[in-house]
Design a protein around this motif. Structure first.
Motif, PDB file in Angstrom:
ATOM      1  N   GLY A 210      72.920  -0.732 129.019  1.00 47.51           N
ATOM      2  CA  GLY A 210      73.303   0.534 128.407  1.00 47.51           C
ATOM      3  C   GLY A 210      73.149   0.533 126.905  1.00 47.51           C
ATOM      4  N   GLY A 211      72.453  -0.468 126.377  1.00 42.96           N
ATOM      5  CA  GLY A 211      72.225  -0.550 124.946  1.00 42.96           C
ATOM      6  C   GLY A 211      73.202  -1.503 124.262  1.00 42.96           C
ATOM      7  N   TRP A 212      73.269  -1.388 122.939  1.00 39.44           N
ATOM      8  CA  TRP A 212      74.044  -2.314 122.129  1.00 39.44           C
ATOM      9  C   TRP A 212      74.817  -1.549 121.060  1.00 39.44           C
ATOM     10  CZ3 TRP A 212      73.960  -7.578 123.085  1.00 39.44           C
ATOM     11  CH2 TRP A 212      73.029  -7.988 124.050  1.00 39.44           C
ATOM     12  N   GLU A 213      76.066  -1.941 120.864  1.00 40.34           N
ATOM     13  CA  GLU A 213      76.878  -1.405 119.773  1.00 40.34           C
ATOM     14  C   GLU A 213      76.978  -2.469 118.683  1.00 40.34           C
ATOM     15  OE1 GLU A 213      80.606  -0.293 121.449  1.00 40.34           O
ATOM     16  OE2 GLU A 213      79.799   1.487 122.454  1.00 40.34           O
ATOM     17  N   ILE A 214      76.566  -2.099 117.477  1.00 33.95           N
ATOM     18  CA  ILE A 214      76.530  -3.039 116.355  1.00 33.95           C
ATOM     19  C   ILE A 214      77.410  -2.496 115.243  1.00 33.95           C
ATOM     20  CG2 ILE A 214      75.033  -4.223 114.691  1.00 33.95           C
ATOM     21  CD1 ILE A 214      72.731  -3.269 116.808  1.00 33.95           C
ATOM     22  N   THR A 215      78.411  -3.275 114.881  1.00 31.77           N
ATOM     23  CA  THR A 215      79.334  -2.864 113.824  1.00 31.77           C
ATOM     24  C   THR A 215      79.027  -3.633 112.552  1.00 31.77           C
ATOM     25  OG1 THR A 215      81.068  -2.374 115.440  1.00 31.77           O
ATOM     26  CG2 THR A 215      81.759  -2.671 113.147  1.00 31.77           C
ATOM     27  N   THR A 216      78.870  -2.889 111.461  1.00 34.04           N
ATOM     28  CA  THR A 216      78.588  -3.502 110.159  1.00 34.04           C
ATOM     29  C   THR A 216      79.700  -3.174 109.182  1.00 34.04           C
ATOM     30  OG1 THR A 216      77.332  -1.592 109.346  1.00 34.04           O
ATOM     31  CG2 THR A 216      76.092  -3.290 110.530  1.00 34.04           C
ATOM     32  N   LYS A 217      79.811  -4.024 108.183  1.00 35.56           N
ATOM     33  CA  LYS A 217      80.809  -3.826 107.129  1.00 35.56           C
ATOM     34  C   LYS A 217      80.110  -3.774 105.787  1.00 35.56           C
ATOM     35  CE  LYS A 217      83.520  -7.232 105.894  1.00 35.56           C
ATOM     36  NZ  LYS A 217      84.599  -8.259 105.927  1.00 35.56           N
ATOM     37  N   GLU A 229      68.914   0.521 121.404  1.00 35.19           N
ATOM     38  CA  GLU A 229      68.418   0.210 122.747  1.00 35.19           C
ATOM     39  C   GLU A 229      68.168  -1.285 122.900  1.00 35.19           C
ATOM     40  OE1 GLU A 229      64.281   1.067 125.095  1.00 35.19           O
ATOM     41  OE2 GLU A 229      65.162   2.730 123.982  1.00 35.19           O
ATOM     42  N   THR A 230      67.650  -1.912 121.845  1.00 30.83           N
ATOM     43  CA  THR A 230      67.378  -3.346 121.864  1.00 30.83           C
ATOM     44  C   THR A 230      67.908  -3.965 120.576  1.00 30.83           C
ATOM     45  OG1 THR A 230      65.215  -3.119 120.802  1.00 30.83           O
ATOM     46  CG2 THR A 230      65.252  -3.006 123.203  1.00 30.83           C
ATOM     47  N   ILE A 231      68.137  -5.281 120.616  1.00 31.98           N
ATOM     48  CA  ILE A 231      68.629  -5.982 119.432  1.00 31.98           C
ATOM     49  C   ILE A 231      67.856  -7.282 119.257  1.00 31.98           C
ATOM     50  CG2 ILE A 231      70.495  -7.098 120.745  1.00 31.98           C
ATOM     51  CD1 ILE A 231      72.208  -6.869 118.171  1.00 31.98           C
ATOM     52  N   ILE A 232      67.448  -7.523 118.022  1.00 26.03           N
ATOM     53  CA  ILE A 232      66.706  -8.739 117.682  1.00 26.03           C
ATOM     54  C   ILE A 232      67.503  -9.477 116.620  1.00 26.03           C
ATOM     55  CG2 ILE A 232      64.576  -9.694 116.708  1.00 26.03           C
ATOM     56  CD1 ILE A 232      64.579  -6.245 118.325  1.00 26.03           C
ATOM     57  N   LYS A 369      64.112 -14.345 124.944  1.00 22.71           N
ATOM     58  CA  LYS A 369      64.774 -13.158 125.502  1.00 22.71           C
ATOM     59  C   LYS A 369      65.888 -13.693 126.382  1.00 22.71           C
ATOM     60  CE  LYS A 369      63.861  -8.777 127.838  1.00 22.71           C
ATOM     61  NZ  LYS A 369      64.858  -8.855 128.930  1.00 22.71           N
ATOM     62  N   GLU A 370      67.116 -13.580 125.903  1.00 19.43           N
ATOM     63  CA  GLU A 370      68.229 -14.289 126.525  1.00 19.43           C
ATOM     64  C   GLU A 370      68.507 -13.775 127.940  1.00 19.43           C
ATOM     65  OE1 GLU A 370      69.599 -16.912 125.570  1.00 19.43           O
ATOM     66  OE2 GLU A 370      69.523 -17.057 123.371  1.00 19.43           O
ATOM     67  N   GLU A 371      68.609 -14.718 128.859  1.00 20.90           N
ATOM     68  CA  GLU A 371      68.876 -14.397 130.258  1.00 20.90           C
ATOM     69  C   GLU A 371      70.243 -13.743 130.399  1.00 20.90           C
ATOM     70  OE1 GLU A 371      69.085 -16.700 134.591  1.00 20.90           O
ATOM     71  OE2 GLU A 371      68.519 -17.792 132.769  1.00 20.90           O
ATOM     72  N   GLY A 372      70.292 -12.710 131.210  1.00 20.06           N
ATOM     73  CA  GLY A 372      71.553 -12.028 131.486  1.00 20.06           C
ATOM     74  C   GLY A 372      71.884 -10.911 130.516  1.00 20.06           C
ATOM     75  N   PHE A 373      70.982 -10.691 129.543  1.00 11.84           N
ATOM     76  CA  PHE A 373      71.201  -9.626 128.558  1.00 11.84           C
ATOM     77  C   PHE A 373      69.908  -8.833 128.411  1.00 11.84           C
ATOM     78  CE2 PHE A 373      74.275 -12.867 127.549  1.00 11.84           C
ATOM     79  CZ  PHE A 373      75.423 -12.144 127.270  1.00 11.84           C
ATOM     80  N   GLU A 374      69.981  -7.545 128.708  1.00 10.18           N
ATOM     81  CA  GLU A 374      68.795  -6.709 128.588  1.00 10.18           C
ATOM     82  C   GLU A 374      68.543  -6.357 127.119  1.00 10.18           C
ATOM     83  OE1 GLU A 374      65.415  -4.944 129.728  1.00 10.18           O
ATOM     84  OE2 GLU A 374      66.778  -6.032 131.051  1.00 10.18           O
ATOM     85  N   GLY A 375      67.298  -6.508 126.688  1.00  6.18           N
ATOM     86  CA  GLY A 375      66.909  -6.049 125.355  1.00  6.18           C
ATOM     87  C   GLY A 375      67.405  -6.906 124.207  1.00  6.18           C
TER      88      GLY A 375
END
Length: 406
Positions: A210-217, A229-232, A369-375
């Motif tokens: 379902g995508g990724w939530e990224i919190t920045t400060k 949608e994806t994270i690198i 591409k880490e197993e168990g994590f999409e994108g």
């Protein structure tokens, strides 16, 4: 920049909450979030932004790109001599070298094909450079041994008692100009740079499906969450910390840091016109205290290797200066010892106290591409030859994300 809430709100409006192409269609602020604005992160973000319908954000905690490892190195375009037949470092260095020269020529990025000498002072070191030559021949990298006569005629100040192996495809590049181009080209393609944005939390939604939530400060303490949608993870010295935010405890890692001090040289003589490296030492964390040149032709030396616990330990290592000069003097005996001074420090991210060259305890790139994590593509231990390999690494990451979709 995602430096204030107001700017972030504008940024998210710009993203438009579009729907992006994927194996699972969903809404997100961006198709791709790339964490880390070093040369590798820049190359990846630029490559991903070239895809149809892409919306890529490059998240960087500092106020500009390339302030850590990418701007604190030898700026060498490596030939691909040291890393073993089946390693990612060899594969991506060979491809990246060709791409680097092509891009620099096309975009007038300052660079020079200087060549490099690897010098041996005794039979043990000659055996070491012979192995380098044999490996180079096996992967199609041009190297040749120089006669004593040719070596003395070309570089009379360089000492090589047992032999010289020349690498003709090694060179140097102005890393700052390269990164400036990559950043500008990324933004010209409508990519977004989010500076002064330290990542403090990453949450996969349904294991990334379902995508990724990224919190920045931001520096003023304001926190903002965006979705992608994806994270690198290309965070360099902090990539292990980001990885550990995401992966379960049994897959988390410890970061290691190889600190390398560089030394300036204030005398005009001796002044070789090629790079000079000592024979590689098996199991060593680097390639020895070598002689490199900047684009102005100025000589500099380094790095040495000192393990440190801190990724911000940028104080030059003065206590090993004598030992470093002793190493330099083995291949450049006429050096003015008093003209050598500590200059700057670079830190290489590692996954252990591991070697820079092939063999026992070799540290390869970790690009998975880490197993168990999409994108989710995870890049760890991105040290030398990361600069040389950067454009090829970008291809590799895109392939990991989208190969199964093409």
């Amino acid at each position: 920049m995602i430096a204030t809430r107001a700017f972030t709100n504008t940024l998210l409006k710009t993203a438009g909450n579009r729907q992006f192409s994927s194996s699972i269609r969903r809404n997100a602020d961006f198709t791709h979030a790339v964490i880390g604005g070093g040369v590798v992160g820049l190359a990846i973000a630029r490559k991903l932004q070239e895809r149809d319908g892409a919306s890529t954000v490059l998240i960087e905690k500092h106020g500009s790109v390339g302030t850590e490892t990418s701007s604190r190195n030898s700026e060498v375009i490596h030939a691909g001599l040291y890393y073993g037949t089946d390693s990612l470092k060899t594969k991506l260095c060979l491809r990246g070298k060709e791409m680097m020269y092509e891009l620099c020529q096309k975009q007038s990025i300052p660079h020079r094909n200087t060549g490099k000498w690897i010098v041996a002072q005794d039979s043990t070191q000659f055996d070491a450079i012979s192995k380098v030559h044999d490996f180079a021949s096996s992967v199609g990298v041009p190297t040749r041994f120089l006669s004593t006569k040719e070596a003395k005629e070309r570089e009379p100040d360089v000492r090589a008692e047992a032999g010289v192996l020349e690498s003709s495809s090694t060179g140097i590049v102005d890393s700052h100009s390269l990164m400036q181009f990559l950043e500008g080209d990324f933004e010209n393609k409508d990519g977004v740079c989010a500076f002064q944005s330290e990542v403090v939390n990453v949450q996969p939604v349904d294991a990334g499906r379902g995508g990724w939530e990224i919190t920045t400060k931001s520096p003023d303490g304001a926190e903002t969450t965006i979705t992608a949608e994806t994270i690198i993870n290309s965070a360099g010295l902090y990539a292990v910390a980001i990885s550990n935010m995401i992966l379960p405890e049994n897959r988390q890692r410890k970061a290691f840091y190889a600190k390398g001090s560089y030394f300036s040289y204030s005398s005009s003589r001796p002044k070789p016109s090629t790079l000079v490296y000592p024979a590689p030492v098996p199991g060593h964390g680097g390639l020895g205290t070598h002689l490199t040149l900047d684009m102005g032709g100025r000589v500099r030396f380094g790095p040495d290797v000192e393990w440190t616990e801190s990724p911000t330990d940028y104080t030059p290592n003065s206590k090993n200066l004598k030992a470093a000069i002793d190493d330099i003097q083995t291949y450049l005996p006429g050096i003015d010892r008093d003209a050598i001074a500590p200059d700057y420090v670079g830190i290489r991210p590692k996954l252990g106290r591991l070697a820079a060259t092939s063999g026992k305890d070799f540290q390869d790139f970790y690009i998975v591409k880490e197993e168990g994590f999409e994108g989710f593509v995870n890049l760890l231990a991105m040290e030398s030859p990361g600069l040389t390999s950067s454009l090829a690494i970008a291809e590799e990451v895109e392939g990991l994300l989208y190969r199964q979709l093409n």
